[in-house]
Design a protein around this motif. Structure first.
Motif, short mmCIF file in Angstrom:
data_model
loop_
_atom_site.label_atom_id
_atom_site.label_comp_id
_atom_site.label_asym_id
_atom_site.label_seq_id
_atom_site.Cartn_x
_atom_site.Cartn_y
_atom_site.Cartn_z
N TRP A 1 -4.09 -4.73 -1.49
CA TRP A 1 -4.80 -4.37 -0.26
C TRP A 1 -4.20 -5.06 0.96
O TRP A 1 -3.85 -6.25 0.90
CB TRP A 1 -6.28 -4.73 -0.38
CG TRP A 1 -7.03 -3.91 -1.39
CD1 TRP A 1 -6.67 -2.67 -1.86
CD2 TRP A 1 -8.23 -4.26 -2.07
NE1 TRP A 1 -7.59 -2.23 -2.78
CE2 TRP A 1 -8.57 -3.20 -2.93
CE3 TRP A 1 -9.07 -5.37 -2.04
CZ2 TRP A 1 -9.69 -3.20 -3.74
CZ3 TRP A 1 -10.20 -5.39 -2.84
CH2 TRP A 1 -10.51 -4.31 -3.69
N PHE B 1 1.70 -4.24 -17.27
CA PHE B 1 0.77 -5.30 -16.88
C PHE B 1 0.38 -6.16 -18.09
O PHE B 1 0.01 -7.32 -17.94
CB PHE B 1 -0.52 -4.72 -16.25
CG PHE B 1 -0.31 -4.01 -14.94
CD1 PHE B 1 0.95 -3.84 -14.39
CD2 PHE B 1 -1.40 -3.52 -14.23
CE1 PHE B 1 1.13 -3.18 -13.17
CE2 PHE B 1 -1.24 -2.87 -13.01
CZ PHE B 1 0.03 -2.70 -12.49
N THR C 1 0.84 -1.20 0.00
CA THR C 1 0.00 0.00 0.00
C THR C 1 0.88 1.25 0.00
O THR C 1 0.65 2.19 -0.77
CB THR C 1 -0.93 0.01 1.24
OG1 THR C 1 -1.89 -1.03 1.09
CG2 THR C 1 -1.66 1.33 1.38
N ASP D 1 -8.94 6.55 -3.48
CA ASP D 1 -7.67 5.86 -3.29
C ASP D 1 -7.09 6.24 -1.93
O ASP D 1 -7.47 7.28 -1.36
CB ASP D 1 -6.67 6.22 -4.41
CG ASP D 1 -5.59 5.16 -4.57
OD1 ASP D 1 -5.72 4.30 -5.46
OD2 ASP D 1 -4.60 5.18 -3.79
N PHE D 2 -6.18 5.43 -1.44
CA PHE D 2 -5.53 5.76 -0.16
C PHE D 2 -4.33 6.68 -0.37
O PHE D 2 -3.90 7.36 0.54
CB PHE D 2 -5.08 4.46 0.52
CG PHE D 2 -4.62 4.67 1.94
CD1 PHE D 2 -5.54 4.97 2.93
CD2 PHE D 2 -3.28 4.59 2.27
CE1 PHE D 2 -5.13 5.19 4.24
CE2 PHE D 2 -2.86 4.81 3.58
CZ PHE D 2 -3.78 5.11 4.57
N SER D 3 -3.81 6.69 -1.60
CA SER D 3 -2.59 7.45 -1.88
C SER D 3 -2.89 8.90 -2.24
O SER D 3 -3.57 9.19 -3.24
CB SER D 3 -1.83 6.79 -3.03
OG SER D 3 -0.92 7.69 -3.60
N CYS E 1 -8.38 3.70 -7.20
CA CYS E 1 -8.41 4.21 -8.58
C CYS E 1 -7.03 4.57 -9.10
O CYS E 1 -6.86 4.79 -10.29
CB CYS E 1 -9.31 5.43 -8.65
SG CYS E 1 -8.68 6.83 -7.69
N MET F 1 -1.37 9.66 -5.71
CA MET F 1 -2.16 9.13 -6.83
C MET F 1 -3.33 10.07 -7.10
O MET F 1 -3.65 10.38 -8.25
CB MET F 1 -2.67 7.72 -6.52
CG MET F 1 -1.64 6.63 -6.70
SD MET F 1 -1.20 6.41 -8.44
CE MET F 1 -0.43 4.79 -8.38
C1 LIG Z 1 -1.84 -1.05 -9.01
S1 LIG Z 1 -2.74 0.38 -8.52
C2 LIG Z 1 -4.25 0.24 -9.46
C3 LIG Z 1 -4.67 1.54 -10.08
C4 LIG Z 1 -5.85 1.46 -11.07
N1 LIG Z 1 -7.06 1.03 -10.42
C5 LIG Z 1 -5.56 0.57 -12.23
O1 LIG Z 1 -6.39 -0.27 -12.59
O2 LIG Z 1 -4.52 0.76 -12.83
C6 LIG Z 1 -3.27 -0.12 -6.91
C7 LIG Z 1 -3.85 1.03 -6.08
O3 LIG Z 1 -4.34 0.49 -4.86
C8 LIG Z 1 -4.25 1.53 -3.91
N2 LIG Z 1 -4.37 0.99 -2.55
C9 LIG Z 1 -3.49 0.20 -1.89
N3 LIG Z 1 -3.93 -0.02 -0.64
C10 LIG Z 1 -5.11 0.63 -0.51
C11 LIG Z 1 -6.05 0.80 0.57
N4 LIG Z 1 -5.84 0.24 1.75
N5 LIG Z 1 -7.16 1.52 0.34
C12 LIG Z 1 -7.38 2.11 -0.86
N6 LIG Z 1 -6.52 2.00 -1.90
C13 LIG Z 1 -5.40 1.27 -1.72
C14 LIG Z 1 -2.88 2.12 -4.20
O4 LIG Z 1 -2.72 3.42 -3.66
C15 LIG Z 1 -2.85 2.10 -5.72
O5 LIG Z 1 -3.25 3.33 -6.25
#
Ligand SMILES: C[S@@+](CC[C@H](N)C(=O)[O-])C[C@H]1O[C@@H](n2cnc3c(N)ncnc32)[C@H](O)[C@@H]1O
Length: 352
Positions: free
Chosen positions: A263, A156, A136, A210-212, A188, A215
């Motif tokens: 997550w 990806f 995360t 999103d948590f970031s 997102c 981002m």
């Molecule tokens: C690989 S990116 C995916 C971005 C986009 N949804 C995509 O399809 O490309 C994963 C995202 O998960 C978010 N994330 C990780 N842990 C999280 C949490 N606890 N709550 C919300 N978002 C989280 C990260 O900040 C990151 O932006």
């Protein structure tokens, strides 16, 4: 008492009986390292916004009531009570930015930081801080956030991801039963799919969540390159997927692209998504599979070891398709279906 399982509230009564507990002399001081272009303030990096101080809420006009029907309720991440909002109506970025939100139960205020509304439990803390697992935290970095749509995400495809356009079309197929509803794009990232959902016109509103922080800032950078998105019903919200700021049963569609493996607790996250979805609501996710086909017996036996290793190294958690289906079912979701292409999986499940 917190309404953790309260029914969807009528949008026109969103201030409800607790509206008399509105903002009393509330003043928000917002720090603006990057001043959003939609704000025409002076040169100061600090913007002082005085929210309305009236105790009683004036009756809404007919037009306002009609307008509010499309505006989703944001709820307190602590008690899930719908937040009282003060500010201009509308669910686009500028109007949310200019609004203040407050929980009538917890009495906690939430405001926009930079360009997103911070609805994390820790929003506003001055001393306390905590760290999530590396999978995360990695995405909170400004560099990773900057690079994400500039090469990182394209990688990806090598694992079987068909690419944003096709992934979007596949998701839209699954979301057909909830067309016209509220879509939350959880995790997102920089808003790759949130922007597509918002532009499609298929939803009454889209929440890019999103948590970031970085981002979400990147997301805003992309949004402001497209004027139409600034006036679309698209909100940027910072929240933890394990603590979604929505009342139970209030969301029509949840999308989580390439996120399950990031997550901290996929089971808490899917349970939370299930809680927020209304009956008939649809969850669509994509992720990397630990194995694109059914795991043979020897590898099944090794699964606990693999999970232990992943936890210890704090790397991503990958699952088999059967595990993902099982997870959705155990969180009360039904009608599971999926499409697999090498390590890529898009899956969907529905709230009964
Ligand atoms: C690989 S990116 C995916 C971005 C986009 N949804 C995509 O399809 O490309 C994963 C995202 O998960 C978010 N994330 C990780 N842990 C999280 C949490 N606890 N709550 C919300 N978002 C989280 C990260 O900040 C990151 O932006």
């Amino acid at each position: 008492m917190a309404a953790a399982s309260s029914p969807v509230l009528c949008p026109s009564s969103r201030f409800g009986p607790s509206s008399s507990r509105g903002f009393h002399g509330h003043t928000l001081t917002l720090r603006l390292p990057h001043r959003p272009s939609f704000l025409s303030t002076g040169s100061s990096r600090w913007l002082r916004v005085s929210a309305s101080v009236s105790v009683s809420v004036e009756p809404e006009t007919k037009a306002q009531q009609d307008d509010s029907r499309d505006i989703p309720l944001l709820s307190c991440p602590i008690c899930y009570e719908p937040l009282i909002r003060k500010g201009p109506s509308g669910f686009n970025l500028p109007s949310i930015y200019r609004s203040g939100f407050k929980c009538p139960i917890c009495n906690k205020s939430f405001s926009s930081k930079d360009v997103y509304l911070d609805l994390t439990v820790t929003s506003g803390t001055t001393e306390y801080s905590e760290f999530k697992p590396a999978r995360t935290e990695l995405f909170r970095s400004p560099l990773v956030s900057f690079l994400y749509e500039r090469g990182w995400r394209q990688n990806f495809n090598r694992s079987g991801f068909p690419g944003p356009d096709e992934e979007f079309n596949m998701a839209q197929e699954y979301f057909k039963p909830v067309k016209g509803g509220l879509l939350v794009d959880v995790s997102c990232g920089s808003g790759l799919f949130s922007r597509k959902f918002a532009k499609s016109g298929s939803y009454s509103a889209v929440v890019a969540l999103d948590f970031s922080e970085n981002m979400l800032r990147q997301c805003y950078e992309f949004i402001k390159q497209d004027d139409t998105l600034l006036t679309t019903n698209l909100a940027l919200v910072r929240a933890d997927v394990s603590r979604l700021p929505f009342a139970s049963g209030s969301v029509d569609a949840v999308h989580a692209g390439a996120a399950l493996h990031c997550w901290p607790s996929p089971s808490n996250a899917v349970a939370e998504i299930s809680r927020a979805l209304r009956s008939g609501g649809v969850f669509v996710g994509t992720t990397f599979l630990s194995s694109p086909v059914n795991t043979p017996l020897p590898f099944t036996a090794l699964r606990p070891l693999r999970q232990f290793f992943m936890q210890e190294t704090n790397s991503y958690t990958y699952f088999t398709e059967k595990e993902i289906e099982d997870l959705c079912k155990s969180c009360g979701l039904v009608n599971y279906s999926s499409t697999v292409r090498r390590a890529f999986i898009i899956f969907s499940a529905q709230k009964p």
